[in-house]
Design an enzyme around this catalytic site. Structure first.
Site, PDB file in Angstrom:
ATOM      1  N   HIS A   1       0.827  -1.219   0.000  1.00 48.59           N
ATOM      2  CA  HIS A   1       0.000   0.000   0.000  1.00 48.59           C
ATOM      3  C   HIS A   1       0.864   1.273   0.000  1.00 48.59           C
ATOM      4  CE1 HIS A   1      -4.079  -1.718   0.641  1.00 48.59           C
ATOM      5  NE2 HIS A   1      -3.389  -2.728   1.121  1.00 48.59           N
TER       6      HIS A   1
ATOM      7  N   ASP B   1      -1.049  -4.769   5.991  1.00 53.17           N
ATOM      8  CA  ASP B   1      -2.075  -5.627   5.383  1.00 53.17           C
ATOM      9  C   ASP B   1      -1.742  -5.887   3.915  1.00 53.17           C
ATOM     10  OD1 ASP B   1      -2.506  -2.877   4.903  1.00 53.17           O
ATOM     11  OD2 ASP B   1      -4.558  -3.272   4.250  1.00 53.17           O
ATOM     12  N   GLU B   2      -2.278  -6.989   3.422  1.00 55.08           N
ATOM     13  CA  GLU B   2      -2.310  -7.299   1.988  1.00 55.08           C
ATOM     14  C   GLU B   2      -0.958  -7.140   1.286  1.00 55.08           C
ATOM     15  OE1 GLU B   2      -6.854  -6.299   0.776  1.00 55.08           O
ATOM     16  OE2 GLU B   2      -5.512  -4.577   0.777  1.00 55.08           O
ATOM     17  N   VAL B   3       0.114  -7.567   1.909  1.00 53.08           N
ATOM     18  CA  VAL B   3       1.402  -7.534   1.214  1.00 53.08           C
ATOM     19  C   VAL B   3       1.431  -8.722   0.251  1.00 53.08           C
ATOM     20  CG1 VAL B   3       3.908  -7.609   1.437  1.00 53.08           C
ATOM     21  CG2 VAL B   3       2.525  -6.470   3.193  1.00 53.08           C
TER      22      VAL B   3
ATOM     23  N   GLU C   1      -2.316  -9.579   9.185  1.00 51.77           N
ATOM     24  CA  GLU C   1      -1.516 -10.424   8.285  1.00 51.77           C
ATOM     25  C   GLU C   1      -0.073 -10.583   8.759  1.00 51.77           C
ATOM     26  OE1 GLU C   1      -3.758  -8.150   7.287  1.00 51.77           O
ATOM     27  OE2 GLU C   1      -4.309  -8.417   5.172  1.00 51.77           O
TER      28      GLU C   1
END
Ligand code: NAG
Ligand code: NAG
Ligand code: NAG
Ligand code: NAG
EC number: 3.2.1.52
Length: 561
Positions: free
Chosen positions: A296, A363-365, A411
């Site tokens: 992000h 998050d969301e790596v 995460e």
């Protein structure tokens, strides 16, 4: 089969408090309050007053390092004295200038109270029971006692007691909700005598606002903080940077915002940032800043292209990120380390006066992005995991060195299996199981299951579909559709799946269950929340309409069983 249930008339006026206090009893005597009523303030200890300010009198008995001349200087965090001063002032404004005329909660041709024989509130005494910590504006979870006691006698003596300045804020907020505007005769409460003891069930009650995907002026952000404070929420999570834009000014890295914001003027300057933090703190709300990383972060590419891997890969972005534009901070780069050191050394000291926390995202790596990272060139978890561990260790060391407690998205713990310091708070968004896993690993958890509490759900996809996929993707639902209406949100118990002996952090004042352990009832809640909506509109918050007035006026139908 549908059936009608009779709901007692005037239920909402009788219990018109939001959120519902822990203990609450009241009568039905009408008392009037006039704007020359004296609010007096006392604390245990030495007397530093009396003083007169802002059109009301208060006997100042405050032992504090600052006197009221410095109120309004926003360079430091507010003291307890500032917080109480502000709370009294805004309680007066709410009661006398933004009162609620309750027509929506009364039947047609209802009779308003008559002023003739009814009594008056003569004094409002505000008492701080203990001297408090020097900096109440940056509470660690559980370190500030937000409880308060509120009494109003039939003879018209009101008292608000608390152990902390923030507790007094909460008590005065409740006090404002006891009053209604009369069509021509002033302000009254129909509820005397009143006794309330109240305290929050959860220590962290927050809203997360993303100001990167969409930029909002600080006036909107402040109005959001007003709404939070009026609902007794005590945290405001500002997701202030993301892949789409970097609106936060960092003086030592000026190009970040200059080039990474949508427009050079759509930024939060150093002064804006301080002002927002102060605005929250003086209302008993801790603003928690998040710089989401290492994923992000594509917006950093505009100023520092060498730090970002897999930037804006098209059309196959979904292999490298959860949403476009793809891009992540490189994972094995000394230039990235130096950048983060500069960034955090600049930002964290400006967070410190107002907050005990700093959110480092995580998050969301997407592992595939590191295939394109020239410092790694791999998506193998066994190669990436130690690098991510080093990344977190370094970042969190900076956070701790500045006296702050790190927060990360789930995460980092549950997908990357990182070893996090015992102090790290882990924010969950994906499932109740994740919350259980976080607390099982010994961390405090913030609960925000998107299936219940995300406010952006159900508005449809934000990406366009070309003709080749437009038919198959119909009707373009987003990942967390449907829209979560208030009943669905209210039904969610954040302690679902949590062993009863575990203290998890989350967001509600009163808890999902009542004192008897039963699910709270929509039938009772609906009118109360409707009343709260009207009060928020009077405060300038553009809350949406909950229902047609018919339901709240007639009170004779509207429930289904
Ligand atoms: C204040 O602290 C005391 C002692 O810890 C506690 O009993 C009380 O409930 C607290 N709150 C209020 C409003 O008195
Ligand atoms: C990380 O960078 C160092 C120094 O450039 C290099 O020696 C090492 O092999 C790299 N690690 C990985 C996993 O690529
Ligand atoms: C974390 O552990 C899970 C389960 O053992 C495994 O599937 C996953 O690949 C691990 N993640 C990393 C980044 O090593
Ligand atoms: C209480 O609400 C939960 C959802 O939070 C639901 O699963 C449960 O069945 C409800 N209990 C009763 C007795 O209705």
């Amino acid at each position: 089969m549908k059936a009608l249930l009779i709901v007692p008339l005037f239920l909402s006026l009788a219990t018109a408090l939001w959120p519902i206090p822990t203990e609450y009893s009241h009568g039905n005597t009408v008392l009037w309050i006039s704007d020359n009523v004296e609010f007096s303030f006392r604390t245990r200890g030495a007397i530093v007053g009396p003083q007169v300010f802002d059109g009301y009198q208060a006997k100042q008995q405050w032992i504090g390092p600052r006197d009221y001349d410095s109120v309004g200087e926003e360079h430091d965090a507010p003291t307890g004295a500032d917080i109480i001063h502000h709370a009294i002032k805004s309680a007066r404004e709410t009661i006398f200038e933004r009162g609620l005329y309750p027509w929506k909660f009364r039947p047609r041709e209802w009779e308003e109270p008559q002023k003739d024989n009814s009594g008056h509130i003569s004094t409002v005494q505000v008492k701080l029971l203990q001297s408090e910590d020097e900096n109440p504006a940056k509470p660690l979870a559980g370190k500030v006692d937000e409880s308060y006691k509120l009494t109003l006698t039939e003879a018209g003596e009101a008292t608000i007691l608390a152990n902390s300045s923030v507790g007094i804020v909460r008590g005065l907020t409740t006090f404002t909700q006891l009053f209604y505007e009369h069509s021509h005769d002033g302000i009254y409460t129909p509820l005397a005598p009143i006794e309330i003891f109240d305290a929050p069930k959860f220590q962290h009650r927050s809203l997360n606002l993303d100001v990167s995907r969409n930029w909002f002026p600080t006036s909107d952000i402040k109005r959001t903080i007003d709404a939070l404070a009026y609902n007794k929420m005590n945290r405001f999570h500002l997701h202030i940077t993301d892949s789409q834009s970097w609106p936060l000014e960092i003086p030592s890295l000026p190009d970040l915002a200059k080039k990474g914001a949508y427009r050079p003027d759509l930024v939060y300057t150093v002064e804006d940032f301080r002002e927002m933090q102060y605005y929250a703190a003086i209302r008993g709300v801790e603003l928690i800043t998040e710089i989401d990383m290492p994923g992000h972060t594509s917006s950093v590419h505009h100023s520092y292209p060498d730090l970002i891997a897999a930037y804006n890969i098209q059309p196959d972005w979904s292999t490298y990120s959860a949403e476009p534009p793809s891009g992540t901070l490189k994972l094995n780069s000394s230039a990235v380390d130096a950048f983060l050191e500069t960034l955090l050394a600049d930002l964290l000291p400006r967070v410190y006066p107002f907050s005990s926390h700093f959110h480092t995202g995580g998050d969301e790596v997407n592992k595939n992005a590191y295939l394109k990272d020239d410092t790694v060139r791999s998506n193998d978890p066994s190669i990436l995991q130690p690098l991510m561990q080093a990344f977190i260790d370094r970042t969190h060391k900076h956070v701790r060195d500045q006296g702050l407690t790190p927060i990360v998205w789930e995460e980092m713990l549950l997908e990357w299996n990182l070893t996090l310091g015992a102090d790290v708070i882990v924010q969950s968004w994906r499932s109740d199981q994740a919350v259980a896993d976080i607390v099982a690993k010994g961390h405090k958890a913030l609960v925000g299951n998107y299936k219940y509490w995300y406010l952006d759900c159900g508005k449809g996809q934000w990406l366009d579909f070309p003709p080749s996929s437009a038919t198959s993707a119909f009707p373009y639902l987003d990942y967390c559709a449907p829209f979560h209406n208030w009943r669905a949100m209210y039904a969610y118990d954040p302690l679902t799946n949590i062993p009863p002996n575990t203290a998890a952090a989350e967001v509600l004042w009163s808890g999902a269950k009542d004192a008897q352990g039963r699910n709270r009832s929509q039938v009772e809640v609906s009118l109360r929340l409707g009343g709260m909506r009207e009060r928020m509109v009077r405060l300038g918050v553009q809350a949406e309409v909950m229902q047609m007035p018919f339901c709240s006026m007639e009170c004779t139908m509207g429930s289904v069983f």
